[in-house]
Design a protein around this motif. Sequence first.
Motif: not given
Length: 555
Positions: A439-450
């Motif tokens: 359930h955290d995968m989408a948010v974690a991907t956004g953090i990586t790109y940030l």
Amino acid sequence: MTPERRPLLGASSDLSRTTYHSERSSLSEHSTVVPDQDDLLNTFTRAQSCCILAGLWSAVFLGALDGTVVATLLAPIGSDFKKSNQASYIGTSYLLSVCCFTPLYGRLSDVMGRKGAMLLALSLFGSGTILCGLAPSMEALIAARALAGMGGGGVMTVSSIVVTDFIPLNQRGLYQGMANILFGLGAGIGGPLGGWINDKFGWKSAFFFQAPVLLFSFTLVAWKVNIKLPSEVQNLPLSEKFRRIDFLGSITLVGTVGSLLLGFSLKTTEELPWSHPIVYGLFTATFVFAALFVFTETRLAPYPVMPLRLICRRTPLAVAMSNLFGSMAAFSVLYNIPLYFSAVHLYSSADSGLHLLPHSVAISTGSVFAGWVMRRTGKLYTLNLFSALSALVATALLVFWNRSTPTFHLWFDIVPQGFGMASVITCTLIAMIAGVEKHDMAVATGITYLFRTTGQVLGVSLSGATLQAVLLQKLRQRIQGPGAMELIYEIQHSTSIIPTLPPDLKEAAISSYADALRVVFICQAAWNFLAFLCCIPIQESLLPGSPHHAQNNED
């Protein structure tokens, strides 16, 4: 430090119920394994998968193309509006907007759905791009680029999230590599294409010609990207979904990132001193917004836009910091290598840019190589360390460049930087996805790109500030007498004047640029060294579908 070795889909992990099973190929006609109901959410035929990827990757290609097209058009745009001194803000406004809004798309893709978030990103990017072509003034153009940046960050983030939804984990690195090939292709042809369009039709046409690709991508995404979310999210009423958007956290995050990057950008672009009220005011605002953001995410937000519990964990923190420092070094290389050849070797702009061609090829090769290795071996730890070390060695070699360096080294010393950094980016994205719950995968991907995009802006800004500071010091030491300050100003702002100078002044200018760029190259090596150190704590994970994972399951 001994890396922790554990299977990604261990029985105790939430990932054991993920849709990414090694037995299922994402491009097969039928799913042959039915572990549980969630695994049936996103199973597509070969034709459907190709349409989805075409819609996503055409947007990725266009985003990369747009960046280099605009970089090529800065000079004619500035001349047309008679505001060349503001031309750099066209790129800065876009990058700042990308950095600020990229992390928001991770949560938006959960609330609005993958299709909704991607269509929002394409709409913002497309409308901003068209408005650029219609802009009547430099100020309007800068604002339009900022609007395009609000969508540009989402295009890359949501594309990666969608691929995460239906591509098996052991194959995801290979697909990320193929996406990076398109990104590199777009970035590679954008410059020449932008120059040709400007010469034939004018710079405004360079924005309008992107419309057909935008329409193609928008249509395919609206038609084919039918990614289903888990039922507990899918069936929520719209009002409840919007309650999950962390508005206060988003505002404070945008304030933190925007103030930080704008402070560095103004320090570099406007050559303001660190003591200038605007500069230290922005950095003060950064700390205030950061404190409010941490308070919001830890105490107030029920669904935080950036869960700090993720950043505090070993692998996500290591991935974020390695992406930050690695991107700082990579973009500093991209911006300063052409300057080295034009200012120290006095090459033309075309010849200076041509020296980046092997680097561009290496970027595409590194991404695909990393994906292929991870698919074959199911491991990423050793590959990641080797790749980070390659980038470090390359930037260390640049420190020893001088005017007597053999031609071979001038062409190929930067190749390991492109190859290694592209491989690191691919490996760390997979490590981030593997290191968090489903359930955290989408948010974690956004953090990586940030962290990646923040590193890009910081790398350009800090290397620019360092270059100008050292260059000014060296020029003042070597050029003195009547009219010295005016000449120094011209040398700082245009390398084209150097070949026209008298021999003694020409030598002083070349030597000053060489000394200043050597300091920049040392900084690049230091950033890559920090990126290498940050890669060490990343956990080793056996990717499902690999021979090692299958053997462990049998044991």
